[in-house]
Design a protein around this motif. Sequence first.
Motif, PDB file in Angstrom:
ATOM      1  N   ALA A 102       0.807  -1.220   0.000  1.00 50.42           N
ATOM      2  CA  ALA A 102       0.000   0.000   0.000  1.00 50.42           C
ATOM      3  C   ALA A 102       0.840   1.270   0.000  1.00 50.42           C
ATOM      4  N   GLU A 103       2.052   1.206   0.560  1.00 49.21           N
ATOM      5  CA  GLU A 103       2.907   2.393   0.625  1.00 49.21           C
ATOM      6  C   GLU A 103       3.834   2.509  -0.573  1.00 49.21           C
ATOM      7  N   LYS A 104       3.667   1.654  -1.563  1.00 52.74           N
ATOM      8  CA  LYS A 104       4.515   1.691  -2.764  1.00 52.74           C
ATOM      9  C   LYS A 104       3.633   1.990  -3.976  1.00 52.74           C
ATOM     10  N   PRO A 105       3.589   3.249  -4.401  1.00 52.04           N
ATOM     11  CA  PRO A 105       2.689   3.636  -5.503  1.00 52.04           C
ATOM     12  C   PRO A 105       2.841   2.789  -6.757  1.00 52.04           C
ATOM     13  N   GLU A 106       4.069   2.353  -7.042  1.00 53.69           N
ATOM     14  CA  GLU A 106       4.307   1.586  -8.270  1.00 53.69           C
ATOM     15  C   GLU A 106       3.860   0.134  -8.151  1.00 53.69           C
ATOM     16  N   ALA A 107       3.625  -0.351  -6.940  1.00 51.46           N
ATOM     17  CA  ALA A 107       3.317  -1.772  -6.746  1.00 51.46           C
ATOM     18  C   ALA A 107       1.951  -2.027  -6.114  1.00 51.46           C
ATOM     19  N   ARG A 108       1.343  -1.022  -5.520  1.00 47.56           N
ATOM     20  CA  ARG A 108       0.095  -1.255  -4.799  1.00 47.56           C
ATOM     21  C   ARG A 108      -1.052  -1.589  -5.750  1.00 47.56           C
ATOM     22  N   ARG A 109      -2.042  -2.283  -5.213  1.00 50.90           N
ATOM     23  CA  ARG A 109      -3.206  -2.675  -6.011  1.00 50.90           C
ATOM     24  C   ARG A 109      -4.130  -1.470  -6.201  1.00 50.90           C
ATOM     25  N   ALA A 110      -4.536  -1.236  -7.420  1.00 51.18           N
ATOM     26  CA  ALA A 110      -5.395  -0.097  -7.727  1.00 51.18           C
ATOM     27  C   ALA A 110      -6.788  -0.284  -7.131  1.00 51.18           C
ATOM     28  N   LEU A 111      -7.408   0.821  -6.732  1.00 51.72           N
ATOM     29  CA  LEU A 111      -8.771   0.779  -6.198  1.00 51.72           C
ATOM     30  C   LEU A 111      -9.812   0.740  -7.307  1.00 51.72           C
ATOM     31  N   ARG A 112      -9.403   1.027  -8.515  1.00 49.49           N
ATOM     32  CA  ARG A 112     -10.269   0.988  -9.698  1.00 49.49           C
ATOM     33  C   ARG A 112     -11.516   1.847  -9.501  1.00 49.49           C
ATOM     34  N   GLN A 113     -12.711   1.244  -9.480  1.00 47.74           N
ATOM     35  CA  GLN A 113     -13.940   2.040  -9.384  1.00 47.74           C
ATOM     36  C   GLN A 113     -14.182   2.610  -7.982  1.00 47.74           C
ATOM     37  N   ALA A 114     -13.474   2.134  -6.993  1.00 46.68           N
ATOM     38  CA  ALA A 114     -13.663   2.628  -5.629  1.00 46.68           C
ATOM     39  C   ALA A 114     -13.015   4.010  -5.461  1.00 46.68           C
ATOM     40  N   LYS A 115     -13.546   4.775  -4.517  1.00 44.39           N
ATOM     41  CA  LYS A 115     -13.030   6.123  -4.275  1.00 44.39           C
ATOM     42  C   LYS A 115     -11.670   6.071  -3.579  1.00 44.39           C
ATOM     43  N   GLU A 116     -10.824   7.032  -3.909  1.00 43.53           N
ATOM     44  CA  GLU A 116      -9.481   7.120  -3.333  1.00 43.53           C
ATOM     45  C   GLU A 116      -9.477   7.787  -1.962  1.00 43.53           C
ATOM     46  N   ARG A 117     -10.526   8.487  -1.628  1.00 41.19           N
ATOM     47  CA  ARG A 117     -10.589   9.190  -0.346  1.00 41.19           C
ATOM     48  C   ARG A 117     -12.041   9.322   0.080  1.00 41.19           C
ATOM     49  N   LEU A 118     -12.296   9.155   1.367  1.00 37.83           N
ATOM     50  CA  LEU A 118     -13.650   9.218   1.894  1.00 37.83           C
ATOM     51  C   LEU A 118     -13.708  10.194   3.063  1.00 37.83           C
ATOM     52  N   PRO A 119     -14.851  10.783   3.307  1.00 39.79           N
ATOM     53  CA  PRO A 119     -14.975  11.649   4.488  1.00 39.79           C
ATOM     54  C   PRO A 119     -14.944  10.814   5.763  1.00 39.79           C
ATOM     55  N   ALA A 120     -14.488  11.416   6.842  1.00 40.35           N
ATOM     56  CA  ALA A 120     -14.550  10.741   8.138  1.00 40.35           C
ATOM     57  C   ALA A 120     -16.013  10.544   8.510  1.00 40.35           C
ATOM     58  N   GLU A 121     -16.372   9.315   8.872  1.00 37.63           N
ATOM     59  CA  GLU A 121     -17.737   9.012   9.305  1.00 37.63           C
ATOM     60  C   GLU A 121     -17.682   8.482  10.735  1.00 37.63           C
ATOM     61  N   PHE A 122     -17.166   9.328  11.608  1.00 43.44           N
ATOM     62  CA  PHE A 122     -16.955   8.915  12.998  1.00 43.44           C
ATOM     63  C   PHE A 122     -18.258   8.842  13.785  1.00 43.44           C
ATOM     64  N   ASP A 123     -19.229   9.668  13.426  1.00 41.89           N
ATOM     65  CA  ASP A 123     -20.527   9.638  14.075  1.00 41.89           C
ATOM     66  C   ASP A 123     -21.564  10.180  13.101  1.00 41.89           C
ATOM     67  N   ARG A 124     -22.816  10.216  13.529  1.00 43.26           N
ATOM     68  CA  ARG A 124     -23.890  10.698  12.660  1.00 43.26           C
ATOM     69  C   ARG A 124     -25.030  11.230  13.525  1.00 43.26           C
ATOM     70  N   PRO A 125     -25.973  11.974  12.938  1.00 42.99           N
ATOM     71  CA  PRO A 125     -27.116  12.448  13.730  1.00 42.99           C
ATOM     72  C   PRO A 125     -27.970  11.281  14.223  1.00 42.99           C
ATOM     73  N   VAL A 126     -28.629  11.486  15.357  1.00 41.93           N
ATOM     74  CA  VAL A 126     -29.479  10.431  15.909  1.00 41.93           C
ATOM     75  C   VAL A 126     -30.794  10.310  15.151  1.00 41.93           C
ATOM     76  N   ASP A 127     -31.134  11.303  14.346  1.00 42.48           N
ATOM     77  CA  ASP A 127     -32.417  11.318  13.645  1.00 42.48           C
ATOM     78  C   ASP A 127     -32.654  10.034  12.868  1.00 42.48           C
ATOM     79  N   GLY A 128     -33.836   9.450  13.065  1.00 46.55           N
ATOM     80  CA  GLY A 128     -34.248   8.297  12.284  1.00 46.55           C
ATOM     81  C   GLY A 128     -33.713   6.964  12.755  1.00 46.55           C
ATOM     82  N   LEU A 129     -32.907   6.942  13.807  1.00 45.23           N
ATOM     83  CA  LEU A 129     -32.350   5.682  14.291  1.00 45.23           C
ATOM     84  C   LEU A 129     -33.028   5.249  15.589  1.00 45.23           C
ATOM     85  N   PRO A 130     -33.493   4.006  15.664  1.00 50.47           N
ATOM     86  CA  PRO A 130     -34.020   3.501  16.937  1.00 50.47           C
ATOM     87  C   PRO A 130     -32.889   3.350  17.934  1.00 50.47           C
TER      88      PRO A 130
END
Length: 300
Positions: A102-130
Amino acid sequence: MGHARLTAALIALAAALPGSATTLTTAEVLAQSAPQEWKEIPADRLLVMDIERGQILLELAPEFAPEHVANIRILAGQGHWDGLAILRSQDNYVVQWGDPNAEKPEARRALRQAKERLPAEFDRPVDGLPFEALLDPDAYAARTGFSLGFPVGRDADNQRTWLLHCYATLGAGRDMAADSSTGAELYVVTGHAPRHLDRNITTVGRVIEGIEHLSSLPRGTGPLGFYESPEQHVPIRRIRLAADLPESERPRRERLDTHSRSFRLLIEARRHRREEWFVNPVGRLEVCNVPLPVRTVAEG
């Protein structure tokens, strides 16, 4: 409703339930549970991981980490982890897997259709959750309980909720930046609940079966339990969504609904242990010590 009023209300509810935990054990609660209190885990939420030691089943939690779960589904569909490895087994902490390069750009496996970066999803609003509240105080959260089959924390002042780092929790590794995760590097808690990680890493689900295949792996001898040579890596044969497997290979599991009467009885049975072995029935409970029962869906 204030904490004291809610606590009193829940105690009254537990006392009013026929055959409540003043007499029932955990086994008796499960034995008397109704079929409709068990919910089948949808195949598109069930991740199937195969290693030489056996199969591990993981339930994803899209309500808590929708972007990470979406990326994980894409990666599984691409066969991203096939042939990669478990890279880390730290005693009383976590097992972690991903791309050894993963730390070797020339050798790491490509993510292809997956996103290269995601937002932090550490928590979320309580709305709508039992939320099935636990009465007992917690060191890391103002309130704890259960939502949609997962242990959660709640901050009533800010109206936020999050998945907890209990044993078997599945999380997405990241670098220093909060938004540096892709879901391609995953870990599972295999030791005493590291609750200090709560709201610092995106948690995406939990192991529901086969945790022993991870928790019994040889411990890594490098810093933080990383394996020091490729020969120590544990190969991953395959990771797929159950929905993408042929019907004959698709595992079907159901879990006890955490918003059911039987689950409320189970909580009380665990707080007041009535099994004959117990001399002192404790009378209190920690959220990560509440079992979340899972069973195979009956055929026919």
